[in-house]
Motif scaffolding. Structure first.
Motif, PDB file in Angstrom:
ATOM      1  N   SER A  85     -10.596   8.583   2.480  1.00 56.07           N
ATOM      2  CA  SER A  85     -11.351   7.332   2.549  1.00 56.07           C
ATOM      3  C   SER A  85     -11.006   6.472   3.755  1.00 56.07           C
ATOM      4  CB  SER A  85     -11.116   6.510   1.281  1.00 56.07           C
ATOM      5  OG  SER A  85     -11.545   7.228   0.152  1.00 56.07           O
ATOM      6  N   PHE A  86      -9.754   6.491   4.168  1.00 56.02           N
ATOM      7  CA  PHE A  86      -9.277   5.621   5.242  1.00 56.02           C
ATOM      8  C   PHE A  86      -8.689   6.473   6.363  1.00 56.02           C
ATOM      9  CE2 PHE A  86      -8.574   3.515   1.113  1.00 56.02           C
ATOM     10  CZ  PHE A  86      -9.523   2.519   1.214  1.00 56.02           C
ATOM     11  N   ARG A  87      -9.524   6.947   7.239  1.00 56.11           N
ATOM     12  CA  ARG A  87      -9.106   7.858   8.310  1.00 56.11           C
ATOM     13  C   ARG A  87      -8.080   7.243   9.261  1.00 56.11           C
ATOM     14  NH1 ARG A  87     -11.207  13.089   7.497  1.00 56.11           N
ATOM     15  NH2 ARG A  87     -13.112  12.810   6.341  1.00 56.11           N
ATOM     16  N   LYS A  88      -8.136   5.951   9.466  1.00 55.05           N
ATOM     17  CA  LYS A  88      -7.229   5.265  10.400  1.00 55.05           C
ATOM     18  C   LYS A  88      -6.140   4.516   9.624  1.00 55.05           C
ATOM     19  CE  LYS A  88      -9.771   5.986  14.153  1.00 55.05           C
ATOM     20  NZ  LYS A  88      -9.502   7.085  14.977  1.00 55.05           N
ATOM     21  N   LEU A  89      -5.596   5.119   8.613  1.00 56.58           N
ATOM     22  CA  LEU A  89      -4.608   4.515   7.753  1.00 56.58           C
ATOM     23  C   LEU A  89      -3.314   4.220   8.514  1.00 56.58           C
ATOM     24  CD1 LEU A  89      -4.411   3.966   4.655  1.00 56.58           C
ATOM     25  CD2 LEU A  89      -3.300   6.157   4.461  1.00 56.58           C
ATOM     26  N   ASP A  90      -2.800   2.992   8.423  1.00 52.08           N
ATOM     27  CA  ASP A  90      -1.505   2.628   8.995  1.00 52.08           C
ATOM     28  C   ASP A  90      -0.441   3.229   8.078  1.00 52.08           C
ATOM     29  OD1 ASP A  90       0.928   1.438   9.643  1.00 52.08           O
ATOM     30  OD2 ASP A  90       0.038  -0.513  10.074  1.00 52.08           O
ATOM     31  N   PHE A  91       0.145   4.346   8.509  1.00 57.18           N
ATOM     32  CA  PHE A  91       1.026   5.116   7.637  1.00 57.18           C
ATOM     33  C   PHE A  91       2.253   4.315   7.211  1.00 57.18           C
ATOM     34  CE2 PHE A  91       4.472   8.095   6.740  1.00 57.18           C
ATOM     35  CZ  PHE A  91       3.895   8.797   5.695  1.00 57.18           C
ATOM     36  N   THR A  92       2.866   3.594   8.110  1.00 55.83           N
ATOM     37  CA  THR A  92       4.073   2.831   7.769  1.00 55.83           C
ATOM     38  C   THR A  92       3.765   1.786   6.709  1.00 55.83           C
ATOM     39  OG1 THR A  92       4.955   3.194   9.983  1.00 55.83           O
ATOM     40  CG2 THR A  92       5.937   1.412   8.696  1.00 55.83           C
ATOM     41  N   LYS A  93       2.695   1.045   6.898  1.00 49.99           N
ATOM     42  CA  LYS A  93       2.292   0.032   5.935  1.00 49.99           C
ATOM     43  C   LYS A  93       1.958   0.678   4.581  1.00 49.99           C
ATOM     44  CE  LYS A  93      -0.879  -3.872   5.509  1.00 49.99           C
ATOM     45  NZ  LYS A  93      -1.963  -4.621   6.150  1.00 49.99           N
ATOM     46  N   TYR A  94       1.257   1.797   4.631  1.00 52.86           N
ATOM     47  CA  TYR A  94       0.887   2.524   3.420  1.00 52.86           C
ATOM     48  C   TYR A  94       2.135   3.030   2.691  1.00 52.86           C
ATOM     49  CZ  TYR A  94      -1.744   5.716   0.413  1.00 52.86           C
ATOM     50  OH  TYR A  94      -2.283   6.362  -0.662  1.00 52.86           O
ATOM     51  N   LEU A  95       3.072   3.605   3.431  1.00 52.35           N
ATOM     52  CA  LEU A  95       4.325   4.109   2.855  1.00 52.35           C
ATOM     53  C   LEU A  95       5.092   2.981   2.169  1.00 52.35           C
ATOM     54  CD1 LEU A  95       6.583   6.270   2.501  1.00 52.35           C
ATOM     55  CD2 LEU A  95       7.411   5.564   4.742  1.00 52.35           C
ATOM     56  N   LEU A  96       5.227   1.854   2.840  1.00 54.91           N
ATOM     57  CA  LEU A  96       5.967   0.733   2.259  1.00 54.91           C
ATOM     58  C   LEU A  96       5.297   0.205   0.996  1.00 54.91           C
ATOM     59  CD1 LEU A  96       7.059  -1.128   5.516  1.00 54.91           C
ATOM     60  CD2 LEU A  96       8.478   0.287   3.996  1.00 54.91           C
ATOM     61  N   LYS A  97       3.974   0.131   0.997  1.00 48.98           N
ATOM     62  CA  LYS A  97       3.241  -0.327  -0.190  1.00 48.98           C
ATOM     63  C   LYS A  97       3.450   0.643  -1.347  1.00 48.98           C
ATOM     64  CE  LYS A  97       0.223  -2.823  -2.484  1.00 48.98           C
ATOM     65  NZ  LYS A  97       0.272  -4.234  -2.697  1.00 48.98           N
ATOM     66  N   GLN A  98       3.284   1.935  -1.081  1.00 45.74           N
ATOM     67  CA  GLN A  98       3.477   2.934  -2.132  1.00 45.74           C
ATOM     68  C   GLN A  98       4.927   2.943  -2.616  1.00 45.74           C
ATOM     69  OE1 GLN A  98       1.345   4.304  -3.860  1.00 45.74           O
ATOM     70  NE2 GLN A  98      -0.496   4.725  -2.686  1.00 45.74           N
ATOM     71  N   LEU A  99       5.877   2.774  -1.705  1.00 46.63           N
ATOM     72  CA  LEU A  99       7.284   2.735  -2.077  1.00 46.63           C
ATOM     73  C   LEU A  99       7.569   1.570  -3.019  1.00 46.63           C
ATOM     74  CD1 LEU A  99      10.074   4.001  -1.764  1.00 46.63           C
ATOM     75  CD2 LEU A  99      10.406   2.583   0.268  1.00 46.63           C
ATOM     76  N   SER A 100       6.976   0.409  -2.742  1.00 49.21           N
ATOM     77  CA  SER A 100       7.188  -0.738  -3.626  1.00 49.21           C
ATOM     78  C   SER A 100       6.577  -0.486  -5.003  1.00 49.21           C
ATOM     79  CB  SER A 100       6.638  -2.025  -2.995  1.00 49.21           C
ATOM     80  OG  SER A 100       5.240  -1.984  -2.867  1.00 49.21           O
ATOM     81  N   ILE A 101       5.399   0.115  -5.040  1.00 53.91           N
ATOM     82  CA  ILE A 101       4.750   0.432  -6.319  1.00 53.91           C
ATOM     83  C   ILE A 101       5.593   1.432  -7.111  1.00 53.91           C
ATOM     84  CG2 ILE A 101       2.731   1.557  -7.385  1.00 53.91           C
ATOM     85  CD1 ILE A 101       1.112   0.434  -4.926  1.00 53.91           C
ATOM     86  N   ILE A 102       6.036   2.487  -6.449  1.00 46.17           N
ATOM     87  CA  ILE A 102       6.810   3.530  -7.130  1.00 46.17           C
ATOM     88  C   ILE A 102       8.173   2.995  -7.570  1.00 46.17           C
ATOM     89  CG2 ILE A 102       7.882   5.822  -6.868  1.00 46.17           C
ATOM     90  CD1 ILE A 102       4.773   5.801  -7.149  1.00 46.17           C
ATOM     91  N   THR A 103       8.751   2.067  -6.819  1.00 46.83           N
ATOM     92  CA  THR A 103      10.025   1.468  -7.230  1.00 46.83           C
ATOM     93  C   THR A 103       9.862   0.709  -8.545  1.00 46.83           C
ATOM     94  OG1 THR A 103      10.780   1.302  -4.936  1.00 46.83           O
ATOM     95  CG2 THR A 103      11.882  -0.113  -6.555  1.00 46.83           C
ATOM     96  N   VAL A 104       8.802  -0.059  -8.665  1.00 46.93           N
ATOM     97  CA  VAL A 104       8.558  -0.800  -9.908  1.00 46.93           C
ATOM     98  C   VAL A 104       8.291   0.173 -11.059  1.00 46.93           C
ATOM     99  CG1 VAL A 104       7.006  -2.431 -11.075  1.00 46.93           C
ATOM    100  CG2 VAL A 104       7.779  -2.889  -8.733  1.00 46.93           C
ATOM    101  N   ILE A 105       7.431   1.159 -10.816  1.00 43.19           N
ATOM    102  CA  ILE A 105       7.113   2.153 -11.850  1.00 43.19           C
ATOM    103  C   ILE A 105       8.378   2.894 -12.281  1.00 43.19           C
ATOM    104  CG2 ILE A 105       5.955   4.378 -12.239  1.00 43.19           C
ATOM    105  CD1 ILE A 105       3.590   3.216 -10.583  1.00 43.19           C
TER     106      ILE A 105
END
Length: 187
Positions: A85-105
């Motif tokens: 869906s997002f071909r130009k995804l900012d990987f670092t920003k995406y990684l940090l967001k997912q990391l925060s979500i997975i930390t809470v989960i």
């Protein structure tokens, strides 16, 4: 829909594949997973002494492995969708967001399993081991659920065919290793 670019459109047309081509596209990753499963069994064997002293630990191996795999598989599904869906995804920003979500989960899952095991088995050491192991193993799924598909994408390989089997076996090995290292250190 999870292919990376137009040259992989053929991966989306399974109904047009011959049986040979469909099997060829998938089997290598599953064979690698089979060998990885043997390695996971070997890792468990390294902790035979810990298991002999605390046989109850064996009961929870499937739980630790399943939860970490489930967190990783769920993350992988989101990653594959988002890569498309997002071909130009900012990987670092995406990684940090997912990391925060997975930390809470991972925190929530670790606390729940610790409390449930404490109620069920009345052993605080087992509760701590399970809580910490579930937390760390689930947190490690950021690697298998996000980094593995990213590597496949960078290598111009179809992440839909290889990420699951490769990520699963790496996660299984990580999960049992984490579980038994935590148990070894706390017992």
């Amino acid at each position: 829909m999870t292919g990376i670019h137009k040259s992989q459109v053929e991966y989306d047309s399974i109904l047009e594949f011959s049986l040979y081509k469909a099997v060829k596209h998938r089997i290598l990753w599953l064979i690698i997973g089979l060998f990885g499963g043997m390695l996971a069994a070997k890792v468990i064997g390294f902790f035979e002494g810990t298991l002999e002293k605390n046989i109850i630990l064996a009961v929870f191996i499937p739980l630790v492995v399943y939860i970490a795999d489930a967190v990783g598989t769920q993350l992988e599904a989101f990653v594959l969708r988002d890569f498309l869906s997002f071909r130009k995804l900012d990987f670092t920003k995406y990684l940090l967001k997912q990391l925060s979500i997975i930390t809470v989960i991972s925190s929530i899952l670790g606390v729940i399993v610790a409390l449930l095991s404490l109620v069920m088995y009345q052993k605080i050491s087992i509760a701590f081991i399970l809580g910490i192991a579930i937390f760390v193993a689930s947190l490690s799924s950021v690697f298998t659920g996000l980094i593995i598909p990213f590597i496949f994408r960078k290598l111009n390989k179809d992440p839909a065919s290889g990420s699951g089997p490769i990520g699963t076996i790496i996660q299984d090995i990580l999960s049992v290793s984490i579980y038994f290292v935590v148990a070894y250190l706390l017992l």
